[in-house]
Write a protein that holds these residues in place. Sequence first.
Motif, mmCIF file in Angstrom:
data_model
loop_
_atom_site.group_PDB
_atom_site.id
_atom_site.type_symbol
_atom_site.label_atom_id
_atom_site.label_comp_id
_atom_site.label_asym_id
_atom_site.label_seq_id
_atom_site.Cartn_x
_atom_site.Cartn_y
_atom_site.Cartn_z
ATOM 1 N N LEU A 96 -62.697 -69.338 0.622
ATOM 2 C CA LEU A 96 -61.608 -68.378 0.531
ATOM 3 C C LEU A 96 -61.924 -67.166 1.385
ATOM 4 N N ASN A 97 -60.887 -66.542 1.924
ATOM 5 C CA ASN A 97 -61.051 -65.347 2.741
ATOM 6 C C ASN A 97 -61.367 -64.172 1.820
ATOM 7 N N PRO A 98 -62.557 -63.570 1.936
ATOM 8 C CA PRO A 98 -62.914 -62.468 1.034
ATOM 9 C C PRO A 98 -62.080 -61.212 1.260
ATOM 10 N N GLU A 99 -61.353 -61.135 2.364
ATOM 11 C CA GLU A 99 -60.522 -59.963 2.661
ATOM 12 C C GLU A 99 -59.092 -60.126 2.160
ATOM 13 N N ALA A 100 -58.724 -61.312 1.706
ATOM 14 C CA ALA A 100 -57.371 -61.546 1.201
ATOM 15 C C ALA A 100 -57.186 -60.793 -0.116
ATOM 16 N N PRO A 101 -56.019 -60.177 -0.331
ATOM 17 C CA PRO A 101 -55.798 -59.396 -1.559
ATOM 18 C C PRO A 101 -56.000 -60.212 -2.843
ATOM 19 N N LEU A 102 -55.530 -61.449 -2.866
ATOM 20 C CA LEU A 102 -55.698 -62.286 -4.065
ATOM 21 C C LEU A 102 -57.169 -62.529 -4.366
ATOM 22 N N VAL A 103 -57.947 -62.777 -3.337
ATOM 23 C CA VAL A 103 -59.380 -63.057 -3.515
ATOM 24 C C VAL A 103 -60.101 -61.789 -3.964
ATOM 25 N N LYS A 104 -59.725 -60.646 -3.400
ATOM 26 C CA LYS A 104 -60.338 -59.383 -3.828
ATOM 27 C C LYS A 104 -60.073 -59.117 -5.307
ATOM 28 N N ARG A 105 -58.828 -59.346 -5.749
ATOM 29 C CA ARG A 105 -58.500 -59.140 -7.165
ATOM 30 C C ARG A 105 -59.283 -60.106 -8.055
ATOM 31 N N MET A 106 -59.429 -61.340 -7.595
ATOM 32 C CA MET A 106 -60.160 -62.337 -8.370
ATOM 33 C C MET A 106 -61.630 -61.923 -8.522
ATOM 34 N N ILE A 107 -62.236 -61.432 -7.441
ATOM 35 C CA ILE A 107 -63.638 -61.001 -7.499
ATOM 36 C C ILE A 107 -63.783 -59.795 -8.412
ATOM 37 N N GLN A 108 -62.866 -58.835 -8.321
ATOM 38 C CA GLN A 108 -62.923 -57.665 -9.197
ATOM 39 C C GLN A 108 -62.797 -58.068 -10.667
ATOM 40 N N LYS A 109 -61.907 -59.032 -10.942
ATOM 41 C CA LYS A 109 -61.735 -59.500 -12.321
ATOM 42 C C LYS A 109 -63.010 -60.180 -12.815
ATOM 43 N N MET A 110 -63.653 -60.972 -11.964
ATOM 44 C CA MET A 110 -64.897 -61.617 -12.345
ATOM 45 C C MET A 110 -65.981 -60.598 -12.641
#
Length: 115
Positions: A96-110
């Motif tokens: 996954l692209n770590p700069e994509a907004p969805l991926v950033k939100r997922m990482i923050q939630k984790m």
Amino acid sequence: MAPAAPRAPRAPRAPRPLGAARLLLLLLLLLLLLLGPAGRRAAGAPVVAELRCQCLQTLQGIHLRNIQNVQVTPSGPHCARTEVVATLKDGREVCLNPEAPLVKRMIQKMLSNSN
């Protein structure tokens, strides 16, 4: 009868070059090892290697209910960029692209759930 004269020592043999069939077999085995059992990789699939980036292509996002596990690898000597590898419920791994907004939100939630 006269004793036989001692033989001169033989020169060591040079290694025989691989035959064309052996060379072809070796190349096919290497190709199979590189491609893996499926023979093809899906878009965004990681390339397994120890000292280089795993992700050659990335996806912008994927539906969260398809994800079983996520592994985030920070940048380091093996790769200059952060890599996010998601394991899907069907067993596939995608980058996954770590700069994509969805991926950033997922990482923050984790991160917030782990604290």
